[in-house]
Enzyme design. Structure first.
Site, PDB file in Angstrom:
ATOM      1  N   GLN A 191       0.680  -1.370   0.126  1.00  0.00           N
ATOM      2  CA  GLN A 191      -0.117   0.289  -0.381  1.00  0.00           C
ATOM      3  C   GLN A 191       1.213   1.461  -0.001  1.00  0.00           C
ATOM      4  OE1 GLN A 191      -2.417   0.623   4.087  1.00  0.00           O
ATOM      5  NE2 GLN A 191      -3.707   1.989   2.459  1.00  0.00           N
ATOM      6  N   GLY A 192       0.886   2.140  -1.154  1.00  0.00           N
ATOM      7  CA  GLY A 192       1.667   2.965  -0.764  1.00  0.00           C
ATOM      8  C   GLY A 192       0.488   5.253  -1.157  1.00  0.00           C
ATOM      9  N   SER A 204       0.845   6.358   3.052  1.00  0.00           N
ATOM     10  CA  SER A 204       1.219   7.052   3.954  1.00  0.00           C
ATOM     11  C   SER A 204       3.017   7.886   3.656  1.00  0.00           C
ATOM     12  CB  SER A 204       1.911   6.102   5.207  1.00  0.00           C
ATOM     13  OG  SER A 204       0.781   6.142   5.957  1.00  0.00           O
ATOM     14  N   SER A 206       4.106  -2.149   4.546  1.00  0.00           N
ATOM     15  CA  SER A 206       4.027  -3.475   4.601  1.00  0.00           C
ATOM     16  C   SER A 206       4.162  -3.862   3.826  1.00  0.00           C
ATOM     17  CB  SER A 206       3.465  -4.205   6.125  1.00  0.00           C
ATOM     18  OG  SER A 206       3.282  -2.816   6.348  1.00  0.00           O
ATOM     19  N   GLU A 228     -10.427  -1.812   4.253  1.00  0.00           N
ATOM     20  CA  GLU A 228      -9.554  -2.155   4.953  1.00  0.00           C
ATOM     21  C   GLU A 228      -9.981  -2.526   7.156  1.00  0.00           C
ATOM     22  OE1 GLU A 228      -6.043   0.565   5.968  1.00  0.00           O
ATOM     23  OE2 GLU A 228      -4.300  -0.874   6.558  1.00  0.00           O
ATOM     24  N   ASN A 261      -5.169   5.424  15.911  1.00  0.00           N
ATOM     25  CA  ASN A 261      -6.594   5.447  16.746  1.00  0.00           C
ATOM     26  C   ASN A 261      -6.727   6.432  17.463  1.00  0.00           C
ATOM     27  OD1 ASN A 261      -5.973   2.056  16.545  1.00  0.00           O
ATOM     28  ND2 ASN A 261      -6.154   1.431  18.229  1.00  0.00           N
TER      29      ASN A 261
END
Lengths: 401, 395
Positions: free
Chosen positions: A132-133, A135, A167, A250, A383
């Site tokens: 996943q790109g 951030s 990740s 997600e 969170n």
């Protein structure tokens, strides 16, 4: 779940999943597996987990509800059952977590027919690992503050920028990539791409080292990376809306293409086992009233979250359709973190031992699990952001910014 | 925990939904906050100093009786509605959400025990309840023990009759009850009897309590004579154990309803109250605690429905499920009760505003049948096993 609540198709599917999982438990891994897919470090772990996902896919437990023309199995209402059975069977997790829970649902909703046929099958089989790109160094909780640029060049796009906390990036063939295509509007200036990673000219993947000393996630640099327009997902300027689809998937608002596994169900039993073998103030921790209370607190939360998932499918018992689904990321990550912290507390002096120490309880699981748990309380929207989202979208409180 | 025989929808189908929605509508109309305040909290002094019993609305109760709510937990054979505990919990949540002062929950609790007794004597009382009679359990001793084996009364035989002595404490809505279901020690046995609160030798003494939405009594028995027809069971331990998850869940449902009301009321206030140029809900110091309370309430509610379904299905995990629900509901109630007062600021601290009515009802229900810590001690015995005395010796 009562058999009477399932359609005949679902009942058959559940029976098949149970039988298959009972008969096809994977062999022991060649090396210790991490707790979640985002900590997969070695080629050995990857190969083992990729083979396992392929077996699950071939058995129909991955992509159960996806159309057959995109590599799915064409059922309806069966993925949720597959996820439950995978969780219950305490088998390894499915490695292609980004492909299954983020890329595939997003491509299914926003992709062209050609994109769906090209990309979804590899997500499901696990042959093509996705990352996943989203951030960036300057775009964390403030996700729309994207700097990575994509500029038109004929039929192509040229991408320059820097993504972080990626990740599985070191194993990925593909990335779901959010870029800035216009500076005129913070949100409307974003465009979403499906970007090749491994071996693609101009892409550099560099490992980042976590507080545990382990790797597993990365930063990814883009230097004049050329992308064909066919890899653009949805319209130019529509990237924020597409990204929201990804984040909703997600955060657990849909069943995805497959999840479960990894044995999260066993956390309480593991804590009880640990307490039975750990001493505290002259007695076994399992006999210490405060420790017993702490473990029961965890057991009640765990059961509460399981029953939340069940209640989320009973509209008459849900005041707001997103109230329970949007809690999943927050509650799941804090549940894991609190469990791990309790494990550290129960292990007492032995919690000081790193996994290489032969006397470390549970092969050093608890302190490493605790340190790693911050990955999930931070990732996918911290969170704190999750609490903002719940306060705003569910409780209707004014936006905090 | 796995349940294999409880339905996916917790047994909460169209009928149960309709009943709950009807209850909500009726109580919204008949007991809005202003009416509740006028009823139970007109002024502090008469309630806490002069008056012995909290006021309630017998006219509203007659409407509730006419709707058949006393017979919700009574089987159809005895003239009741025979509603599942899942359906009852939906109604009790509404009762909690409106902080209804009434003998309803005490009567439902008594009904669950009577049903578990499965005797003709118990069925006769259930028939009365379905006809509109009220009842309550008097099974708690001086120490406030929640162990059913610690019966408050002692019995001895006198021919076919029993003679009861002793004091039952913490009897919920005793002054509104037409029948008292008492437990008594008879030699090695535990017996369950029904007594008339007006019978010779029975005297009710009102407790002075904080909760404004109920009364609580001590029942004094001095040589109360019970005929064979009033002996409900000679194996009260088994009967009470069978009903116990249901008793816990009635209180948990009340807690969940009142807690959801406190959450929604405080959220509404945080959307309206402006300070520093913003509604206070804009600030994360206000927003995040409200989300935390919602998360706690949601887990309690999910555990409540799951436990009701397990109870209705006769599952062997009913006690575990019910104790989890009562623990979660008690703790969620403590969280939102505190946040409701704190986040309302000064106005929430006033008698006039009325938050205290719900917070005190919650405080009372948190303690009733054991708070979260108590439930978790019981759960640990079930899930970890009893504390081993052998290991203590090693220490």
């Amino acid at each position: 779940m009562a058999a009477t609540d399932l359609t005949p198709e679902q009942r058959d599917f559940r029976d098949h999943a149970r039988r298959w999982l009972a008969e096809n438990a994977p062999p022991p891994p060649p090396e210790r597996l991490p707790i979640t897919p985002i900590e997969v470090m070695t080629v050995g772990q990857r190969d083992y987990l990729q083979a396992w996902q392929r077996k699950c896919y071939d058995a129909g437990l991955v992509g159960a509800d996806y159309p057959k023309e995109y590599g799915g199995h064409g059922h309806s209402g069966c993925q949720r059952i597959a996820n439950q059975e995978l969780g219950r069977a305490r088998v390894p997790f499915l490695i292609n977590i980004v492909g299954l829970s983020m890329a595939a649902p997003t491509i299914l909703q926003h992709g062209t027919e050609e994109q769906k046929r090209k990309f979804i099958p590899g997500c499901l089989t696990g042959e093509e690992i996705w990352c996943q790109g989203f951030s960036e160094p300057g775009a964390g909780s403030d996700l729309a503050n994207q700097r990575t640029s994509a500029v038109r060049d004929g039929d192509d796009w040229i991408v320059n920028g820097h993504k972080v906390w990626t990740s599985l990036g070191h194993f990925a063939q593909w990335m779901i990539l959010v870029t800035r295509t216009s500076k005129d509007d913070k949100y409307q200036g974003l465009t979403y791409f499906l970007c090749p990673i491994a071996g693609h000219p101009g892409v550099t993947v560099r490992p980042l080292v976590k507080i545990t000393g382990e790797s597993g996630f990365n930063e990814v640099f883009f230097e004049d990376v050329r992308l064909p327009d066919a890899f653009r997902l949805d319209a130019v300027g529509n990237g924020w809306a597409v990204a929201m689809t990804t984040l909703l998937a997600e955060r657990g608002a849909s069943e995805g293409a497959g999840s479960g596994g990894g044995g999260g169900d066993g956390a309480i039993e593991a804590l009880i086992d640990l307490a039975r073998g750990s001493w505290r103030n002259g007695v076994l921790a399992a006999d210490d009233a405060v420790t017993r209370d702490a473990i029961m607190r965890r057991a009640i939360v765990g059961e509460g979250l399981r029953q939340n998932a069940r209640r989320a499918r009973v509209p008459a018992l849900c005041d707001h359709p997103l109230r329970l689904p949007l809690q999943q990321k927050l509650t799941g990550s804090e549940f894991a973190q609190d469990n791990a912290r309790l494990g550290v507390e129960i292990a007492g002096a032995h919690s000081t031992l790193y996994k290489r120490d032969p006397r470390a309880p549970a092969a050093g699981h608890w302190p490493l699990a605790y340190l790693n748990s911050f990955g999930n309380t931070i990732a996918a929207g911290t969170n704190e952001i999750q609490r903002n989202i719940l306060g705003e979208r569910v409780l209707g409180l004014p936006k905090s910014k | 925990m796995r349940t294999n025989n409880a339905p996916t929808n917790f047994g909460f189908g169209d009928d149960e939904t309709m009943l709950r929605d009807m209850a909500r509508k009726m109580l919204d109309e008949r007991l809005p906050l202003e009416r509740l305040r006028a009823l139970v909290a007109a002024a502090p002094e008469p309630v806490y100093d002069a008056g012995e019993r909290a006021p309630w609305d017998p006219a509203l109760w007659q409407e509730i009786v006419a709707l058949g709510w006393t017979g919700l937990a009574v089987g159809e054979a005895e003239g009741g509605a025979g509603i599942s505990l899942a359906g009852i919990a939906g109604i009790v949540e509404e009762v909690g959400r409106h902080a209804l002062p009434s003998p309803l929950i005490a009567t439902l609790a008594a009904s669950l025990v009577l049903r578990a007794a499965e005797t003709d004597a118990a069925r006769a009382v259930l028939t009365d309840i379905a006809g509109g009679a009220t009842a309550t359990l008097a099974i708690t001793n001086e120490r406030g023990s929640w162990d059913p084996a610690d019966a408050p009364l002692a019995a001895h035989a006198d021919g076919d009759d029993l003679i009861l002595h002793g004091v039952a404490r913490f009897v919920q809505d005793g002054f509104k009850a037409d029948r008292l279901i008492v437990s008594a020690r008879l030699g090695d046995d535990l017996v369950l009897c029904v007594i008339d609160p007006r019978a010779p030798g029975v005297a009710l003494e009102a407790d002075h309590i904080h909760d404004l939405t109920r009364d609580q009594a001590s029942v004094h028995c001095q040589g109360v004579c019970i005929g064979p027809a009033a002996i409900l069971s000679r194996d009260a331990a088994t009967v009470l154990a069978a009903a116990w998850p249901g008793l816990l869940l009635l209180v948990a449902a009340d807690l969940c309803g009142a807690s959801e009301w406190l959450l929604q009321t405080t959220v509404a206030y945080a959307r309206e109250r402006v300070q520093f140029d913003h509604p206070i809900g804009f600030f994360q110091a206000v927003k995040h605690p409200l989300v935390n309370a919602m998360v706690a309430i949601d887990q309690a509610r999910s555990l409540l429905y799951a436990a009701c379904a397990e109870f209705d299905a006769g599952g062997d995990r009913a006690e575990i499920a019910a104790r989890m629900a009562k623990s979660a509901a008690s703790d969620a109630a403590a969280t939102i009760s505190a946040q409701a007062i704190q986040l309302h600021g000064g106005i929430g601290f006033t008698w006039e505003y009325g938050l205290h009515i719900f917070c005190k009802r919650n405080l009372h229900n948190q303690a009733l049948l054991g708070d979260g810590v108590y439930q978790r001690a019981k759960l640990a015995d079930l899930l970890i096993g009893p504390v081993s005395t052998a290991t203590n010796a090693i220490g």
